[in-house]
Design a protein around this motif. Structure first.
Motif, PDB file in Angstrom:
ATOM      1  N   TYR A  58       0.830  -1.213   0.000  1.00 57.31           N
ATOM      2  CA  TYR A  58       0.000   0.000   0.000  1.00 57.31           C
ATOM      3  C   TYR A  58       0.863   1.261   0.000  1.00 57.31           C
ATOM      4  CZ  TYR A  58      -3.676  -3.293   1.307  1.00 57.31           C
ATOM      5  OH  TYR A  58      -4.561  -4.353   1.333  1.00 57.31           O
ATOM      6  N   ALA A  61      -0.692   4.361  -1.547  1.00 60.13           N
ATOM      7  CA  ALA A  61      -1.917   4.907  -0.962  1.00 60.13           C
ATOM      8  C   ALA A  61      -1.577   5.868   0.171  1.00 60.13           C
ATOM      9  CB  ALA A  61      -2.794   3.778  -0.429  1.00 60.13           C
ATOM     10  N   TRP A  67      -4.973   0.384   5.175  1.00 58.70           N
ATOM     11  CA  TRP A  67      -5.832  -0.398   4.289  1.00 58.70           C
ATOM     12  C   TRP A  67      -5.752  -1.888   4.571  1.00 58.70           C
ATOM     13  CZ3 TRP A  67      -9.688   1.732   2.046  1.00 58.70           C
ATOM     14  CH2 TRP A  67      -9.621   3.074   1.646  1.00 58.70           C
ATOM     15  N   THR A  71      -9.770  -2.546   4.512  1.00 58.69           N
ATOM     16  CA  THR A  71     -10.410  -3.280   3.411  1.00 58.69           C
ATOM     17  C   THR A  71     -11.326  -4.393   3.905  1.00 58.69           C
ATOM     18  OG1 THR A  71      -8.596  -2.756   1.910  1.00 58.69           O
ATOM     19  CG2 THR A  71      -9.994  -4.623   1.316  1.00 58.69           C
TER      20      THR A  71
END
Length: 299
Positions: A58, A61, A67, A71
């Motif tokens: 990630y 991001a 995340w 998620t």
């Protein structure tokens, strides 16, 4: 030092000539126990590689590693709105049990799902590395499965918080998480190795697997209790679904974490079943992968 081949060697078969001068096939598959020894000698690389992949996952991001838990939590929220509120898939369970039940199912199944999907691409997605360097190819699916285990361990903090928020407080039963997740990890590694070998020859398998995994998820009781939902169906159908490995490992984690999820919700001999799945896939998947060791990255 051996003498160079001479005219005396001209009548020898290639195999005899190679044996005479101590030659061996380049990239030949080592014996099983030698292969295990080579893997053990690279254990530090496996750990470092999995950690690096997890960090990079990630990196683009803004929220980064958040995340990792956001998620599956968002997935759990979507499934709760659809299955919990609209379809009443949690019938027979209070909200204090159903919400941790659902979140646990999402997190634990995602552990297996991500390991399988990473395994499919372990060889075909790293051909440059496979062709450039000599190392036991099993390090790749093992590293990717270890990456998913590390991600799950981060998620367990959130999972524990959800359980506590709905009245399931830490107890000795939480220690059962250790053997349950260890057995699931062994199962995941074996399955990832099977998929890695299959995916190395059939790259299109990676496009098919999301549909297979989605079907497996719906058949494993991630969003609902299998015995309750199939109460009006033949008993053997519920038995088959409850004894499938994904359902077994989810139920063990639910039993460990959730106070209202008692032993009556587990199939008989559940620990023996979990151990059996881990051994069959862990050992079988490893041997299956090893048998094609010299073919990875060729053709």
């Amino acid at each position: 030092m051996s003498a160079p081949p001479s005219s005396v060697d001209e009548g020898l078969a290639p195999g005899d000539l190679a044996a005479k001068y101590g030659l061996s096939v380049s990239g030949a598959r080592p014996g099983l126990f030698e292969y295990i020894r080579e893997l053990w000698s690279r254990r530090h690389f496996i750990l470092a590689f999995s950690s690096a992949k997890l960090t990079a996952q990630y990196s683009q991001a803004k929220l980064g590693q958040v995340w990792q838990v956001a998620t599956p939590l968002l997935n759990a929220l979507v499934y709760y709105l659809i299955f919990g509120l609209i379809l009443d898939a949690g019938r027979g369970m209070s909200k204090e049990v159903y919400i941790p039940f659902l979140v646990t199912g999402i997190f634990v199944f995602t552990f297996t799902q991500s390991s399988v999907m990473a395994g499919v691409r372990a060889i075909s997605g790293n051909l440059g590395l496979v062709r450039a360097l000599h190392f036991p190819r099993a390090t790749l699916p093992i590293s990717f499965s270890l990456q998913q285990l590390q991600q799950l361990l981060f998620s367990l903090v959130v999972l524990a918080a959800v359980a506590i928020a709905f009245g399931s407080y830490p107890s000795l039963s939480w220690l059962l998480l250790i053997p349950a997740l260890f057995l699931q990890f062994v199962f995941n590694v074996g399955l990832a190795m099977i998929m890695a070998r299959m995916g190395s020859k059939t790259p299109d398998l990676a496009q098919l697997m999301p549909f297979v995994m989605r079907t497996w998820m719906y058949a494993s009781g991630v969003m609902f209790s299998i015995p309750v939902m199939l109460a009006d169906k033949p008993a053997w159908i519920a038995d088959v679904l409850m004894y499938n490995p994904a359902a077994v490992y989810m139920d063990l984690v639910r039993f460990a974490l959730i106070d209202g999820y008692g032993a009556s919700n587990l199939p008989a001999h559940v620990w023996a079943t979990a151990l059996g799945w881990a051994l069959v896939f862990g050992i079988g998947g490893f041997v299956y992968f090893w048998k094609a060791e010299e073919r990875y990255g060729r053709g």
